[in-house]
Design a protein around this motif. Structure first.
Motif, PDB file in Angstrom:
ATOM      1  N   THR A  72     -21.338 -19.989  46.762  1.00 53.87           N
ATOM      2  CA  THR A  72     -20.733 -21.317  46.706  1.00 53.87           C
ATOM      3  C   THR A  72     -21.836 -22.364  46.713  1.00 53.87           C
ATOM      4  OG1 THR A  72     -18.828 -20.500  47.944  1.00 53.87           O
ATOM      5  CG2 THR A  72     -19.078 -22.879  47.789  1.00 53.87           C
ATOM      6  N   ALA A  73     -21.654 -23.427  45.965  1.00 53.63           N
ATOM      7  CA  ALA A  73     -22.660 -24.484  45.901  1.00 53.63           C
ATOM      8  C   ALA A  73     -22.817 -25.161  47.260  1.00 53.63           C
ATOM      9  CB  ALA A  73     -22.273 -25.519  44.846  1.00 53.63           C
ATOM     10  N   SER A  76     -21.137 -30.134  46.037  1.00 51.38           N
ATOM     11  CA  SER A  76     -20.490 -30.224  44.722  1.00 51.38           C
ATOM     12  C   SER A  76     -19.738 -31.549  44.661  1.00 51.38           C
ATOM     13  CB  SER A  76     -19.536 -29.050  44.504  1.00 51.38           C
ATOM     14  OG  SER A  76     -18.916 -29.136  43.242  1.00 51.38           O
ATOM     15  N   ASP A  78     -17.679 -34.374  41.789  1.00 53.09           N
ATOM     16  CA  ASP A  78     -17.205 -34.761  40.462  1.00 53.09           C
ATOM     17  C   ASP A  78     -17.677 -36.177  40.154  1.00 53.09           C
ATOM     18  OD1 ASP A  78     -15.917 -32.359  40.178  1.00 53.09           O
ATOM     19  OD2 ASP A  78     -13.982 -33.114  40.899  1.00 53.09           O
ATOM     20  N   GLN A 216     -19.574 -32.681  36.329  1.00 51.59           N
ATOM     21  CA  GLN A 216     -19.663 -32.144  37.692  1.00 51.59           C
ATOM     22  C   GLN A 216     -21.124 -31.864  38.024  1.00 51.59           C
ATOM     23  OE1 GLN A 216     -18.019 -28.183  38.680  1.00 51.59           O
ATOM     24  NE2 GLN A 216     -16.819 -29.218  40.263  1.00 51.59           N
ATOM     25  N   GLN A 218     -23.715 -30.052  40.910  1.00 52.03           N
ATOM     26  CA  GLN A 218     -23.777 -29.067  41.989  1.00 52.03           C
ATOM     27  C   GLN A 218     -25.207 -28.957  42.485  1.00 52.03           C
ATOM     28  OE1 GLN A 218     -22.088 -25.534  40.204  1.00 52.03           O
ATOM     29  NE2 GLN A 218     -20.054 -26.026  40.983  1.00 52.03           N
TER      30      GLN A 218
END
Length: 419
Positions: A72-73, A76, A78, A216, A218
């Motif tokens: 998992t980042a 993260s 948007d 997005q 990350q």
């Protein structure tokens, strides 16, 4: 008559031969029996079998757990528009590293610049009205005191001055809002990281209420790995930690990638969630890893192995010393009192290197047989124990006796030849 006498003589001679053969057979059987008894005594009087042993002592054994995990980042975010308008320009390259605050898109600012200019003009008008109302109220004050005008006129002038002051504050807020919207026409990067593909091109109409992001971002260094552990296993571990001999360990995590290779860097467990997933019955453990080369990507499946506890009273028994009975229980052979073999049932649930980790069934100082194990070694057998890997001379007695007999025969023949 002569022929009958001949037959009688031949019959008597045959009977005598049979009796002689039977006597010889009985005599030979007695000698064979005597030789068998002598051989039995020689076999029974041989040395007991020699076995190699190791002496056990408690040691620290890590309780290593291997579980499935997903990458998992670390962060993260948007990229979303805050105002409505057409995209005029894009300032980044897809897949590049961007910094927080870096401009990414420009939305047509003309309408928002005009709104800001209008708000600024309204503010100037409100300030002029405020000044006129304040001067009027100041002029009415002494007149009202000498009753040259009614007190109601002074009260109305004072209220208009205060309303003008409030109008100035309102128009100043409108100007601030217009300026903020004007700044929103330049869409910045909310965090630092690697940006993905742009979902909207130049000329596309975007709005603050749309569901799809523009792009997005990350942050991949460091990066998280979410590990799923069964709630039952976690409960068993916590109960085990409450008893003596088991202490918690600092969970240094190692990863195995999808292609079976090892990830060269180690991570640490950050925290364990305080709730159980009702659908899977698992608890999520989150580990943090350095990822300077970007080898780990969000969504990737990995295998994580880490030490959750250390057993300070375990025994490491070589694997060749442990066998399984038909019920699957682990057993070992030890050298007991009077050098007799004793079989013990032990608990060996996991391996560590080339040894089984035995947590029950053994005591410090037990001599575990690791060499000389065979099908003929049974409980109660008297053995000759020696430390494992001791040098042993293997010389069968039959070969030595035969060699001595050949040497003696050779000497006799040599002497006879000289005589």
């Amino acid at each position: 008559m002569a022929s009958s006498d001949g037959r009688r003589r031949r019959a008597l001679a045959g009977a005598a031969l049979v009796a002689t053969a039977l006597l010889g057979a009985c005599s030979g059987g007695g000698e064979a029996g005597g030789n068998g008894q002598a051989g039995g005594k020689g076999k029974g009087g041989g040395q007991p079998p020699q076995v190699g042993f190791v002496t056990l002592k408690p040691t620290d054994a890590a309780l290593v757990t291997e579980l499935a995990g997903r990458v998992t980042a670390f962060e993260s975010s948007d990229v979303r528009p805050q105002v409505t308008g057409l995209i005029r320009r894009r300032f980044f390259t897809e897949g590049a590293i961007v910094r927080q605050g870096q401009p990414l898109y420009e939305i047509d600012p003309r309408l928002y610049r005009a709104a800001a200019n209008e708000a600024q003009a309204n503010l100037a008008s409100a300030r002029a009205q405020q000044e006129a109302a304040r001067i009027l109220a100041d002029r009415y004050r002494p007149l009202a005191e000498i009753e040259a005008i009614s007190k109601q006129d002074y009260t109305n002038a004072l209220a208009q001055s205060r309303q003008a002051t409030a109008a100035v504050a309102q128009t100043r807020a409108q100007l601030d809002t217009a300026r903020i919207n004007l700044r929103f026409t330049t869409v910045p990067a909310p965090i630092s990281g690697r940006i993905g593909r742009s979902l909207f091109t130049v000329g596309a109409l975007v709005s603050a209420t749309q569901t799809d992001p523009l792009a997005q971002i990350q942050r991949l260094d460091p990066i998280f790995v979410d590990i799923q552990q069964s709630a039952a296993d976690l409960l068993s571990l916590r109960r085990s930690l409450s008893r003596q001999g088991l202490v918690p360990a600092s969970a240094a995590v190692r990863l195995k990638l999808e292609d079976g290779s090892d990830y060269g860097r180690t991570g640490t467990v950050e925290f364990s969630e305080a709730l159980v997933n009702t659908e899977t019955g698992t608890v999520t453990l989150r580990a943090r890893f350095p990822n300077p080369q970007g080898l780990l990507l969000p969504g990737m499946f990995v295998r994580a192995s880490f030490t959750q506890a250390i057993d300070t009273r375990a025994f490491l028994v070589p694997q060749q010393a442990v066998s399984r009975d038909p019920r699957g229980q682990a057993t070992v052979m030890i050298v007991g009192p009077d050098n007799k073999v004793v079989q013990k049932t032990v608990r060996a649930d996991r391996a560590q290197g080339a040894a089984w980790v035995v947590t029950q069934g053994l005591n410090p100082g037990d001599r575990i047989i690791v060499q000389g194990l065979n099908a003929q070694l049974r409980p109660g057998t008297v053995v000759q124990p020696v430390p494992a890997n001791s040098p042993q001379r293997v010389a069968p007695p039959q070969q030595q006796d035969g060699a001595k007999g050949e040497a003696k025969n050779g000497a006799t023949k040599s002497g006879g030849g000289s005589n």
